[in-house]
Design a protein around this motif. Structure first.
Motif, PDB file in Angstrom:
ATOM      1  N   SER A 117       9.087  14.274  -2.362  1.00 54.12           N
ATOM      2  CA  SER A 117       8.691  15.468  -1.619  1.00 54.12           C
ATOM      3  C   SER A 117       9.786  16.522  -1.647  1.00 54.12           C
ATOM      4  O   SER A 117       9.519  17.707  -1.865  1.00 54.12           O
ATOM      5  N   GLU A 118      11.038  16.094  -1.459  1.00 58.32           N
ATOM      6  CA  GLU A 118      12.155  17.036  -1.466  1.00 58.32           C
ATOM      7  C   GLU A 118      12.366  17.684  -2.838  1.00 58.32           C
ATOM      8  O   GLU A 118      12.820  18.824  -2.927  1.00 58.32           O
ATOM      9  N   HIS A 119      12.041  16.950  -3.909  1.00 48.50           N
ATOM     10  CA  HIS A 119      12.249  17.446  -5.270  1.00 48.50           C
ATOM     11  C   HIS A 119      10.954  17.906  -5.944  1.00 48.50           C
ATOM     12  O   HIS A 119      10.944  18.204  -7.134  1.00 48.50           O
ATOM     13  N   GLU A 120       9.868  17.956  -5.173  1.00 46.82           N
ATOM     14  CA  GLU A 120       8.556  18.405  -5.656  1.00 46.82           C
ATOM     15  C   GLU A 120       8.132  17.663  -6.926  1.00 46.82           C
ATOM     16  O   GLU A 120       7.729  18.273  -7.924  1.00 46.82           O
ATOM     17  N   LEU A 121       8.218  16.347  -6.862  1.00 40.76           N
ATOM     18  CA  LEU A 121       7.857  15.506  -8.005  1.00 40.76           C
ATOM     19  C   LEU A 121       6.432  14.981  -7.879  1.00 40.76           C
ATOM     20  O   LEU A 121       5.984  14.650  -6.785  1.00 40.76           O
ATOM     21  N   PRO A 122       5.735  14.842  -9.000  1.00 44.97           N
ATOM     22  CA  PRO A 122       4.452  14.151  -8.979  1.00 44.97           C
ATOM     23  C   PRO A 122       4.671  12.654  -8.776  1.00 44.97           C
ATOM     24  O   PRO A 122       5.696  12.103  -9.191  1.00 44.97           O
ATOM     25  N   VAL A 123       3.696  12.010  -8.136  1.00 43.41           N
ATOM     26  CA  VAL A 123       3.752  10.577  -7.877  1.00 43.41           C
ATOM     27  C   VAL A 123       2.437   9.959  -8.353  1.00 43.41           C
ATOM     28  O   VAL A 123       1.393  10.162  -7.737  1.00 43.41           O
ATOM     29  N   LEU A 124       2.502   9.241  -9.464  1.00 39.68           N
ATOM     30  CA  LEU A 124       1.329   8.546  -9.987  1.00 39.68           C
ATOM     31  C   LEU A 124       1.168   7.245  -9.213  1.00 39.68           C
ATOM     32  O   LEU A 124       2.096   6.438  -9.144  1.00 39.68           O
ATOM     33  N   VAL A 125      -0.003   7.049  -8.618  1.00 35.86           N
ATOM     34  CA  VAL A 125      -0.217   5.905  -7.734  1.00 35.86           C
ATOM     35  C   VAL A 125      -1.374   5.049  -8.229  1.00 35.86           C
ATOM     36  O   VAL A 125      -2.494   5.534  -8.386  1.00 35.86           O
ATOM     37  N   HIS A 126      -1.077   3.777  -8.474  1.00 35.80           N
ATOM     38  CA  HIS A 126      -2.121   2.786  -8.729  1.00 35.80           C
ATOM     39  C   HIS A 126      -2.421   2.156  -7.378  1.00 35.80           C
ATOM     40  O   HIS A 126      -1.835   1.156  -7.000  1.00 35.80           O
ATOM     41  N   GLY A 127      -3.283   2.799  -6.630  1.00 31.72           N
ATOM     42  CA  GLY A 127      -3.612   2.340  -5.288  1.00 31.72           C
ATOM     43  C   GLY A 127      -5.108   2.210  -5.141  1.00 31.72           C
ATOM     44  O   GLY A 127      -5.815   1.909  -6.102  1.00 31.72           O
ATOM     45  N   GLY A 128      -5.581   2.501  -3.964  1.00 29.99           N
ATOM     46  CA  GLY A 128      -7.007   2.376  -3.736  1.00 29.99           C
ATOM     47  C   GLY A 128      -7.428   2.959  -2.412  1.00 29.99           C
ATOM     48  O   GLY A 128      -6.657   3.632  -1.731  1.00 29.99           O
ATOM     49  N   GLY A 129      -8.665   2.656  -2.054  1.00 28.47           N
ATOM     50  CA  GLY A 129      -9.271   3.208  -0.851  1.00 28.47           C
ATOM     51  C   GLY A 129      -8.635   2.730   0.436  1.00 28.47           C
ATOM     52  O   GLY A 129      -8.829   3.339   1.487  1.00 28.47           O
ATOM     53  N   GLN A 130      -7.860   1.635   0.400  1.00 25.53           N
ATOM     54  CA  GLN A 130      -7.218   1.128   1.613  1.00 25.53           C
ATOM     55  C   GLN A 130      -5.929   1.884   1.947  1.00 25.53           C
ATOM     56  O   GLN A 130      -5.405   1.756   3.045  1.00 25.53           O
ATOM     57  N   ASP A 131      -5.408   2.634   0.977  1.00 24.24           N
ATOM     58  CA  ASP A 131      -4.196   3.407   1.229  1.00 24.24           C
ATOM     59  C   ASP A 131      -4.522   4.565   2.174  1.00 24.24           C
ATOM     60  O   ASP A 131      -5.610   5.130   2.128  1.00 24.24           O
ATOM     61  N   ARG A 132      -3.568   4.923   3.005  1.00 20.49           N
ATOM     62  CA  ARG A 132      -3.759   6.026   3.965  1.00 20.49           C
ATOM     63  C   ARG A 132      -3.392   7.343   3.286  1.00 20.49           C
ATOM     64  O   ARG A 132      -2.362   7.957   3.594  1.00 20.49           O
ATOM     65  N   TRP A 133      -4.228   7.767   2.364  1.00 24.21           N
ATOM     66  CA  TRP A 133      -3.934   8.950   1.548  1.00 24.21           C
ATOM     67  C   TRP A 133      -3.692  10.189   2.399  1.00 24.21           C
ATOM     68  O   TRP A 133      -2.738  10.934   2.156  1.00 24.21           O
TER      69      TRP A 133
ATOM     70  N   GLN B  53       0.842  -1.179   0.000  1.00 27.83           N
ATOM     71  CA  GLN B  53       0.000   0.000   0.000  1.00 27.83           C
ATOM     72  C   GLN B  53       0.887   1.242   0.000  1.00 27.83           C
ATOM     73  O   GLN B  53       2.076   1.176   0.305  1.00 27.83           O
ATOM     74  N   LEU B  54       0.295   2.357  -0.344  1.00 27.27           N
ATOM     75  CA  LEU B  54       1.040   3.605  -0.483  1.00 27.27           C
ATOM     76  C   LEU B  54       1.845   3.934   0.773  1.00 27.27           C
ATOM     77  O   LEU B  54       2.950   4.449   0.691  1.00 27.27           O
ATOM     78  N   HIS B  55       1.316   3.609   1.926  1.00 26.54           N
ATOM     79  CA  HIS B  55       1.992   3.926   3.189  1.00 26.54           C
ATOM     80  C   HIS B  55       3.013   2.854   3.594  1.00 26.54           C
ATOM     81  O   HIS B  55       3.604   2.954   4.668  1.00 26.54           O
ATOM     82  N   ASP B  56       3.266   1.865   2.738  1.00 30.60           N
ATOM     83  CA  ASP B  56       4.244   0.811   3.020  1.00 30.60           C
ATOM     84  C   ASP B  56       5.635   1.425   3.215  1.00 30.60           C
ATOM     85  O   ASP B  56       6.037   2.325   2.477  1.00 30.60           O
ATOM     86  N   GLU B  57       6.370   0.926   4.186  1.00 33.78           N
ATOM     87  CA  GLU B  57       7.709   1.453   4.499  1.00 33.78           C
ATOM     88  C   GLU B  57       8.666   1.360   3.313  1.00 33.78           C
ATOM     89  O   GLU B  57       9.583   2.165   3.178  1.00 33.78           O
TER      90      GLU B  57
END
Length: 194
Positions: free
Chosen positions: A69-85, A55-59
């Motif tokens: 975040s440091e480089h202000e990059l977009p992150v395309l995520v194939h995730g879902g409702g279980q991710d801790r957005w 999931q997106l919040h996986d370590e």
């Protein structure tokens, strides 16, 4: 490497995503260096949570998300409702997260309605229009829910035909300014093209 070669051959027209697999955390930093230091025109990360079984919040994603975040990059995520957005977006405020395949939503499903409602109020989260289903009025419903400034065109090419995915926007009940925002100005705001 294949993406880098295509981008090298067409540097004015193509830009790449760096794919990170959280199951190999010892390789993440090297892959980030390879994509953003060695290759040209890589403009963001792609995290395919479902394929990677995370999931997106996986370590395993933490190092890559810190970099984004440091480089202000977009992150395309194939995730879902279980991710801790909410948690992830707050923890990595410099990254702009793009939830893939929002136009697969039928405009009715309550779980996705709740998820996409939060897009409007979360500063660094967006959705894209790619999706194999083409539910009538789904793009209009998504814009009404999340806001036109939070929607990015996505084609899912080469899996899907450009005509199909472009038709989703062209044939939608949208104003010319809304179509321009979805297809152009929103992406220009969050991507840094070199």
């Amino acid at each position: 490497a294949e993406t880098a070669e295509w981008v090298r051959q067409h540097p004015i027209r193509l830009f790449g995503y760096c794919v990170i697999n959280p199951n190999y955390p010892d390789e993440v930093d090297d892959e980030l260096r390879r994509c953003f230091d060695d290759f040209l025109n890589f403009v963001g990360l792609k995290l395919h949570c479902q394929l990677h079984g995370a999931q997106l919040h996986d370590e395993g994603y933490a190092s890559a998300l810190t970099y984004a975040s440091e480089h202000e990059l977009p992150v395309l995520v194939h995730g879902g409702g279980q991710d801790r957005w909410d948690d992830v977006c707050a923890h990595y405020p410099g990254a702009n997260f793009i939830m893939a395949h929002a136009c697969a939503w039928d405009g009715i499903d309550a779980t996705l309605r709740e998820l996409y409602t939060r897009v409007a109020t979360t500063p660094n989260v967006y959705v894209d229009t790619a999706g194999s289903p083409a539910h009538r009025g789904a793009l209009r419903a998504l814009i009404d829910l999340a806001g036109v400034d939070k929607i990015l065109y996505g084609s899912d090419f080469p899996m899907f035909d450009f005509a199909f995915e472009a038709g989703r926007v062209i044939g939608a009940d949208l104003s010319p300014n809304e179509k321009r925002a979805v297809c152009s100005t929103n992406a220009q705001r969050i991507f840094k093209f070199s």
